[in-house]
Write an enzyme that holds these catalytic residues in place. Sequence first.
Site, mmCIF file in Angstrom:
data_model
loop_
_atom_site.group_PDB
_atom_site.id
_atom_site.type_symbol
_atom_site.label_atom_id
_atom_site.label_comp_id
_atom_site.label_asym_id
_atom_site.label_seq_id
_atom_site.Cartn_x
_atom_site.Cartn_y
_atom_site.Cartn_z
ATOM 1 N N ASP A 1 21.527 -5.593 -22.072
ATOM 2 C CA ASP A 1 20.177 -5.904 -22.566
ATOM 3 C C ASP A 1 19.134 -5.642 -21.482
ATOM 4 O O ASP A 1 18.110 -4.988 -21.719
ATOM 5 C CB ASP A 1 20.092 -7.374 -22.995
ATOM 6 C CG ASP A 1 20.713 -7.622 -24.369
ATOM 7 O OD1 ASP A 1 20.907 -6.647 -25.125
ATOM 8 O OD2 ASP A 1 21.006 -8.793 -24.686
ATOM 9 N N HIS B 1 20.669 0.032 -24.330
ATOM 10 C CA HIS B 1 21.674 -1.039 -24.255
ATOM 11 C C HIS B 1 23.082 -0.441 -24.242
ATOM 12 O O HIS B 1 23.896 -0.763 -23.382
ATOM 13 C CB HIS B 1 21.485 -1.982 -25.457
ATOM 14 C CG HIS B 1 22.551 -3.019 -25.616
ATOM 15 N ND1 HIS B 1 22.388 -4.325 -25.209
ATOM 16 C CD2 HIS B 1 23.804 -2.938 -26.139
ATOM 17 C CE1 HIS B 1 23.499 -5.002 -25.469
ATOM 18 N NE2 HIS B 1 24.383 -4.186 -26.037
ATOM 19 N N GLU B 2 23.363 0.432 -25.197
ATOM 20 C CA GLU B 2 24.724 0.991 -25.276
ATOM 21 C C GLU B 2 25.045 1.848 -24.053
ATOM 22 O O GLU B 2 26.149 1.807 -23.520
ATOM 23 C CB GLU B 2 24.913 1.808 -26.570
ATOM 24 C CG GLU B 2 24.719 1.022 -27.869
ATOM 25 C CD GLU B 2 25.567 -0.240 -27.977
ATOM 26 O OE1 GLU B 2 26.547 -0.373 -27.238
ATOM 27 O OE2 GLU B 2 25.221 -1.107 -28.788
ATOM 28 N N HIS C 1 26.061 -0.137 -21.136
ATOM 29 C CA HIS C 1 27.428 -0.661 -21.206
ATOM 30 C C HIS C 1 28.406 0.191 -20.380
ATOM 31 O O HIS C 1 29.416 -0.308 -19.895
ATOM 32 C CB HIS C 1 27.919 -0.714 -22.653
ATOM 33 C CG HIS C 1 27.612 -2.015 -23.342
ATOM 34 N ND1 HIS C 1 27.800 -3.236 -22.747
ATOM 35 C CD2 HIS C 1 27.146 -2.266 -24.595
ATOM 36 C CE1 HIS C 1 27.458 -4.195 -23.605
ATOM 37 N NE2 HIS C 1 27.056 -3.637 -24.730
ATOM 38 N N GLU D 1 27.033 -7.957 -21.999
ATOM 39 C CA GLU D 1 25.938 -7.794 -22.969
ATOM 40 C C GLU D 1 24.586 -8.084 -22.323
ATOM 41 O O GLU D 1 23.590 -7.418 -22.614
ATOM 42 C CB GLU D 1 26.164 -8.711 -24.172
ATOM 43 C CG GLU D 1 27.396 -8.362 -24.984
ATOM 44 C CD GLU D 1 27.358 -6.953 -25.577
ATOM 45 O OE1 GLU D 1 26.244 -6.423 -25.777
ATOM 46 O OE2 GLU D 1 28.436 -6.386 -25.812
HETATM 47 ZN ZN LIG Z 1 26.370 -4.535 -26.433
#
Ligand SMILES: [Zn+2]
Length: 676
Positions: free
Chosen positions: A580, A515-516, A519, A576
Amino acid sequence: MTPMLRSLLVMLPLIAGAPQAADAPPAATNDPAIDHSVMDLKADPCGNFFRYACGGWIDANPIPADQSSWGLDQELMQRNQFQLRAILEKAAQNPTPDTQKIGDFYAACMDEAGIEKKGLAPLGAELEKVDALDDKAKLPALLGALHRDGVASLFGFGAGQDAKDAESEIAIADQGGMGLPDRDYYLKADGDSVKLRADYVTHVARMFALAGESPQDAAAHAATVLKIETALAKGALDRVSRRDPQLTYHLLKRAQLDVLTPGFDWTAYFSAVGAPPVGTIDVTEEKFFRMAGKLIAATSLGELKTYLKWHVVSDAAAWLPKAFVDENFAFYGKRLTGATEIRPRWKRCVGAVDDALGEDLGRAWVADHYPPEAKAGTERMVAAITEAFENDLKTIDWMSPETREKALVKLGQMRKKLGYPDRWRDYSAMKISRTDMLGNAAQASAFELQRELGKIGKPVDHGEWEMSPPTVNAYYDPQMNDINLPAGILQPPFFSPKYDDAVNFGATAGGTVGHEMTHGFDDQGRQYDGKGNLTEWWTKADAAKFKARAQCVVDQYSGYVAVDNLHINGRLTLGENVADLGGVRLGYVALMKILKDKPSPDIGGFTPAQRYFIGYGQSWCSQTRPEGKRLRIATDPHSPAEFRVNGVVSDMPEFAKAFSCKPDAPMVRAQACRVW
Ligand SMILES: [Zn+2]
């Protein structure tokens, strides 16, 4: 630049708060099998996977009275808090040189009797400063002094990396000074918003009355506060626009700043706030400062003082006598989040020490609660996700070789920080008293602002963290181009070296690490290059293809109803949701590669692929009160937990295959979205 988080839980410390009191922390389990009691095995995984993965836990865990929401992540946070309390109680009673400050801070915070006895006295000096303002020309110096002490008013000020020159630390002034959680709260005309504003004005009046004003004065002054804050809101940029880094970058030379806000003596402000000479400054949004300048000119001295007094009192309320604490909670807790009881004092104080001295407290906590094997286990996951992402970038069919090559360079430059900092922050300049909680809070604010401002003109410190080690959260920083995974989240039930790979990969490798990392390539992060500079490194055609894929995600999430008739804001949550989707896909690919070399049997009746998705789904087991849902829809860039789970799995053919879902099942989207 605001880091992009795994979740917003820690962003609302005064509002959402931390978990409820219990006599003992729930035990952490290291059982490698999936806990069936968390699930609702009667539910159809292809019908509502969130219910299937989490239904048992949700039914058995109503939201505690002092919470707006409750989830497995908050259970973990609560466990960390009990551990932190034990450290702090020991430090308060038998300090070592390393724990003196955290022990004194905690003792001062817990001394409710002492705080009660002093009444408003600790606020006296701050209120006198505001009272003494007799000329608008002296406002900048007063604002600087207030900002130093942590009183948020009119605008925000600090330092950070220049968005277009990431190796350069510069001054940044940003919109701010509003007591409600978002500018939209001031501007929306619907019935609920009008009612909420009326309740806010009542709250402000009550606080003025507690501070000694007559009911008539208090009511009139509260109306003034709303008037001034509404004017600020009109100049402020909305949350979706603020996701566009080009719209929040306005670099000015020192002289241009004076032109922007005629009559505001920035030299006096910089001197009072403790800034080194400011050559260039990013004012993020020129419109806001132009409006704020006009507002100051058009507002009477008395009204400005009323507005400042409100922020002095409100920002201190949590550490004043009980009447202030209760009134502050009644609005920011009960009214805005739906929590019916305030958190126990010790939890508020653990949170305060964590905010003020997070790395002193974190260092003590890491020594007791983060074994080396936990770090080794997460390093392995990070390596597996990195490899999966590299392969993804090399093979996706929609990107040209030109952009692809640069994307791979950026991925290669991404730093991965795990657990805790290599070098601990030095808090020796912070003076902490054992008997002055409010003074300590001001000291901590001044220390933090000074630490930030001290970076101006110096090389960027790539080792620093914006979260403390026990934090149950994680973030990607687009200007640092780094992911930061605090030890606090690398714990059961999300991660354990003893868990089966599939569960670890679902909850942590995909749900957090992937997830990070994604980003760095979401709608916001993709606009920065590998060195953290805001620059266009995509070809026009590839950028257009990215946007089309992102639009699919916007449309998907905008279709979900979170509460009442409130839809998720697909644009606010885009980054986000992309993270995800990307994270869970990368985690899945990484796990399958490991299983190819080392097959895993079914465990507890589930295949590895099923365990992977259950692990991810269960990392979001939680529920939220309607008030909290409304607040989050307006302010939180994350989708509600249910949709973080169901939205992602319904885009993944791998999920449909793992649970043998029919093509027309609710968890199978006819037009699945995929970005990464
Ligand atoms: Zn996030």
